[in-house]
Design a protein around this motif. Structure first.
Motif, PDB file in Angstrom:
ATOM      1  N   ILE A 132       0.866  -1.417  -0.094  1.00 45.04           N
ATOM      2  CA  ILE A 132       0.046  -0.073  -0.008  1.00 45.04           C
ATOM      3  C   ILE A 132       0.850   1.270   0.140  1.00 45.04           C
ATOM      4  CG2 ILE A 132      -1.497   1.243   1.422  1.00 45.04           C
ATOM      5  CD1 ILE A 132      -2.823  -1.471   2.354  1.00 45.04           C
ATOM      6  N   SER A 133       0.776   2.138  -0.832  1.00 47.37           N
ATOM      7  CA  SER A 133       1.407   3.322  -1.176  1.00 47.37           C
ATOM      8  C   SER A 133       1.610   4.169  -0.057  1.00 47.37           C
ATOM      9  CB  SER A 133       1.259   4.152  -2.337  1.00 47.37           C
ATOM     10  OG  SER A 133       1.773   5.267  -2.389  1.00 47.37           O
ATOM     11  N   PRO A 134       2.515   4.672   0.733  1.00 48.68           N
ATOM     12  CA  PRO A 134       2.333   5.491   2.068  1.00 48.68           C
ATOM     13  C   PRO A 134       2.126   6.601   1.786  1.00 48.68           C
ATOM     14  CG  PRO A 134       4.964   5.119   1.269  1.00 48.68           C
ATOM     15  CD  PRO A 134       3.880   4.273   0.609  1.00 48.68           C
ATOM     16  N   HIS A 135       2.098   7.137   0.305  1.00 48.04           N
ATOM     17  CA  HIS A 135       1.731   8.445  -0.198  1.00 48.04           C
ATOM     18  C   HIS A 135       0.111   8.382  -0.249  1.00 48.04           C
ATOM     19  CE1 HIS A 135       5.744   9.456  -0.989  1.00 48.04           C
ATOM     20  NE2 HIS A 135       5.718   8.537  -1.815  1.00 48.04           N
ATOM     21  N   LYS A 136      -0.522   7.524  -0.192  1.00 50.26           N
ATOM     22  CA  LYS A 136      -1.898   7.366  -0.347  1.00 50.26           C
ATOM     23  C   LYS A 136      -2.697   7.034   0.963  1.00 50.26           C
ATOM     24  CE  LYS A 136      -5.495   5.547  -3.773  1.00 50.26           C
ATOM     25  NZ  LYS A 136      -5.442   5.031  -4.876  1.00 50.26           N
ATOM     26  N   HIS A 137      -1.904   6.280   1.707  1.00 47.46           N
ATOM     27  CA  HIS A 137      -2.620   5.881   2.913  1.00 47.46           C
ATOM     28  C   HIS A 137      -1.531   5.621   3.987  1.00 47.46           C
ATOM     29  CE1 HIS A 137      -6.625   4.535   1.246  1.00 47.46           C
ATOM     30  NE2 HIS A 137      -5.724   4.375   0.195  1.00 47.46           N
ATOM     31  N   LYS A 138      -1.927   6.200   5.336  1.00 51.65           N
ATOM     32  CA  LYS A 138      -1.017   5.910   6.526  1.00 51.65           C
ATOM     33  C   LYS A 138      -1.473   4.566   7.054  1.00 51.65           C
ATOM     34  CE  LYS A 138       0.077   7.671  11.111  1.00 51.65           C
ATOM     35  NZ  LYS A 138       0.011   8.721  12.178  1.00 51.65           N
ATOM     36  N   VAL A 139      -0.714   3.594   7.312  1.00 51.14           N
ATOM     37  CA  VAL A 139      -1.307   2.173   7.904  1.00 51.14           C
ATOM     38  C   VAL A 139      -0.501   2.045   9.082  1.00 51.14           C
ATOM     39  CG1 VAL A 139      -1.493   0.022   7.055  1.00 51.14           C
ATOM     40  CG2 VAL A 139      -1.710   1.486   5.260  1.00 51.14           C
ATOM     41  N   GLU A 140      -1.133   1.552   9.838  1.00 54.86           N
ATOM     42  CA  GLU A 140      -0.360   1.010  11.550  1.00 54.86           C
ATOM     43  C   GLU A 140      -1.185  -0.175  11.441  1.00 54.86           C
ATOM     44  OE1 GLU A 140       0.405   3.521  14.435  1.00 54.86           O
ATOM     45  OE2 GLU A 140       0.469   5.435  13.385  1.00 54.86           O
ATOM     46  N   VAL A 141      -0.467  -1.137  12.215  1.00 55.22           N
ATOM     47  CA  VAL A 141      -1.272  -2.403  12.653  1.00 55.22           C
ATOM     48  C   VAL A 141      -0.734  -2.672  14.104  1.00 55.22           C
ATOM     49  CG1 VAL A 141      -1.005  -5.153  12.534  1.00 55.22           C
ATOM     50  CG2 VAL A 141      -0.355  -3.563  10.436  1.00 55.22           C
ATOM     51  N   ILE A 142      -1.738  -3.080  14.905  1.00 53.84           N
ATOM     52  CA  ILE A 142      -1.723  -2.963  16.484  1.00 53.84           C
ATOM     53  C   ILE A 142      -2.356  -4.258  16.860  1.00 53.84           C
ATOM     54  CG2 ILE A 142      -4.021  -1.687  16.830  1.00 53.84           C
ATOM     55  CD1 ILE A 142      -2.847  -0.162  19.093  1.00 53.84           C
ATOM     56  N   ALA A 143      -1.815  -4.705  18.060  1.00 55.15           N
ATOM     57  CA  ALA A 143      -2.326  -6.028  18.780  1.00 55.15           C
ATOM     58  C   ALA A 143      -3.346  -5.598  19.704  1.00 55.15           C
ATOM     59  CB  ALA A 143      -1.085  -6.744  19.517  1.00 55.15           C
ATOM     60  N   CYS A 144      -4.192  -6.745  19.739  1.00 51.90           N
ATOM     61  CA  CYS A 144      -5.465  -6.336  20.476  1.00 51.90           C
ATOM     62  C   CYS A 144      -5.821  -7.916  20.890  1.00 51.90           C
ATOM     63  CB  CYS A 144      -6.608  -5.690  19.826  1.00 51.90           C
ATOM     64  SG  CYS A 144      -8.005  -5.174  20.917  1.00 51.90           S
ATOM     65  N   GLN A 145      -6.576  -7.869  22.164  1.00 54.61           N
ATOM     66  CA  GLN A 145      -7.186  -8.976  22.723  1.00 54.61           C
ATOM     67  C   GLN A 145      -8.440  -8.529  23.726  1.00 54.61           C
ATOM     68  OE1 GLN A 145      -3.361 -10.809  24.520  1.00 54.61           O
ATOM     69  NE2 GLN A 145      -5.049 -11.348  26.395  1.00 54.61           N
ATOM     70  N   THR A 146      -9.604  -9.236  23.779  1.00 52.24           N
ATOM     71  CA  THR A 146     -10.513  -9.072  24.510  1.00 52.24           C
ATOM     72  C   THR A 146     -10.465 -10.039  25.986  1.00 52.24           C
ATOM     73  OG1 THR A 146     -12.313 -10.028  23.306  1.00 52.24           O
ATOM     74  CG2 THR A 146     -11.650  -7.632  22.759  1.00 52.24           C
ATOM     75  N   ARG A 147      -9.832 -11.009  25.680  1.00 57.20           N
ATOM     76  CA  ARG A 147      -9.987 -12.088  26.723  1.00 57.20           C
ATOM     77  C   ARG A 147      -8.375 -12.481  27.094  1.00 57.20           C
ATOM     78  NH1 ARG A 147     -14.406 -15.358  27.253  1.00 57.20           N
ATOM     79  NH2 ARG A 147     -15.945 -14.494  25.931  1.00 57.20           N
ATOM     80  N   PRO A 148      -8.117 -13.292  28.365  1.00 54.87           N
ATOM     81  CA  PRO A 148      -9.068 -13.913  28.935  1.00 54.87           C
ATOM     82  C   PRO A 148      -9.569 -13.080  29.932  1.00 54.87           C
ATOM     83  CG  PRO A 148      -6.927 -14.492  29.716  1.00 54.87           C
ATOM     84  CD  PRO A 148      -6.694 -13.658  28.268  1.00 54.87           C
ATOM     85  N   LEU A 149     -10.815 -13.307  30.256  1.00 54.23           N
ATOM     86  CA  LEU A 149     -11.572 -12.552  31.053  1.00 54.23           C
ATOM     87  C   LEU A 149     -11.025 -12.845  32.708  1.00 54.23           C
ATOM     88  CD1 LEU A 149     -15.243 -12.807  29.945  1.00 54.23           C
ATOM     89  CD2 LEU A 149     -13.986 -10.734  29.936  1.00 54.23           C
ATOM     90  N   PRO A 150     -10.783 -11.901  33.547  1.00 50.75           N
ATOM     91  CA  PRO A 150     -10.745 -12.169  34.853  1.00 50.75           C
ATOM     92  C   PRO A 150     -11.672 -13.163  35.629  1.00 50.75           C
ATOM     93  CG  PRO A 150     -11.312  -9.918  34.948  1.00 50.75           C
ATOM     94  CD  PRO A 150     -11.306 -10.462  33.398  1.00 50.75           C
ATOM     95  N   HIS A 151     -11.153 -13.601  36.614  1.00 53.29           N
ATOM     96  CA  HIS A 151     -12.236 -14.473  37.445  1.00 53.29           C
ATOM     97  C   HIS A 151     -13.277 -13.718  37.953  1.00 53.29           C
ATOM     98  CE1 HIS A 151     -13.690 -17.454  39.994  1.00 53.29           C
ATOM     99  NE2 HIS A 151     -13.517 -16.862  41.066  1.00 53.29           N
TER     100      HIS A 151
END
Length: 238
Positions: A191-210
């Motif tokens: 993807i051209s950096p002149h057309k789009h700024k692109v970033e990737v980030i980690a995520c999770q919604t689990r595990p839930l605490p007790h």
């Protein structure tokens, strides 16, 4: 949070919703054209109003975790807000409101099922930030589908210059691809950096605490959700 279409809503209601979105987009376009013809002073006031609103589009294949992410983001953004686990997946679309300082962020989550993706193009107008969510545990077939779907989206001229935040979700799974691996799998370097700024980030919604047995409603959110939220605020206002 505003849920526009529920799990049990009919396809007819979704089609009507898409038509309403189309009418909204047409109205926004007309309003912007009208602003050019009115008194300059009133135009400046209108610009101030628009400055404080950002439209964020959240897309991803079915099962990527979009609804879980937004439920926890709302819980972290709105004091005392709760959500149900497991959440009902979004069929159609849902709109969530996040507030940060003077800004209001309207996050439009569109369902990722096969029969819903064909309507994604109805929601592209006036997008300030594209969130593209990926299940980092996906097999090669599903990743290939994610690649083709994303590139099809970016081929639409309405998406020109729109920044992209790719969310590599489900990082709690031992077989999950890390952000750099997701970047490679989605061919984001093409993807051209002149057309789009692109970033990737980690995520999770689990595990839930007790929690006590039988607990259904939560206000808890995983710390990575707050990091994603901050990244949304920064990229949608840059």
């Amino acid at each position: 949070m505003v849920r526009n279409v529920s799990r049990n809503s009919s396809k007819t209601l979704f089609y009507v919703g898409c038509a309403c979105v189309g009418a909204y987009v047409a109205y926004r376009y007309w309003k912007k054209r009208q602003l050019k013809t009115i008194d300059e002073g009133f135009e400046e006031v209108s610009k101030i109003d628009d400055t404080n609103e950002r439209r964020v589009l959240l897309l991803g294949l079915e099962g990527a975790g979009k609804t879980s992410l937004m439920n926890q983001a709302i819980a972290s953004n709105v004091e005392g807000n709760s959500y149900v686990v497991p959440p009902a997946p979004t069929h159609g679309f849902a709109v969530y409101r996040l507030v940060n300082g003077p800004y209001t962020f309207s996050v439009w989550e569109i369902g990722g099922a096969d029969d819903t993706r064909q309507y994604w193009s109805n929601f592209l107008q006036d997008t300030d930030l594209l969130l593209f969510m990926v299940d980092a545990t996906s097999d090669s077939h599903k990743l290939s589908l994610a690649v083709s779907t994303l590139k099809q989206l970016l081929g639409d001229p309405r998406m020109d210059n729109v920044p992209i935040l790719v969310i590599a979700n489900k990082q709690d799974a031992p077989n999950a691809l890390r952000p750099e691996e997701v970047k490679e799998a989605l061919d984001l370097l093409s993807i051209s950096p002149h057309k789009h700024k692109v970033e990737v980030i980690a995520c999770q919604t689990r595990p839930l605490p007790h929690f006590p047995p039988g607990t259904k409603e939560y206000t808890w959110h995983h710390p990575s959700v707050a990091i994603v939220e901050k990244k949304i605020f920064a990229m949608a206002t840059s």
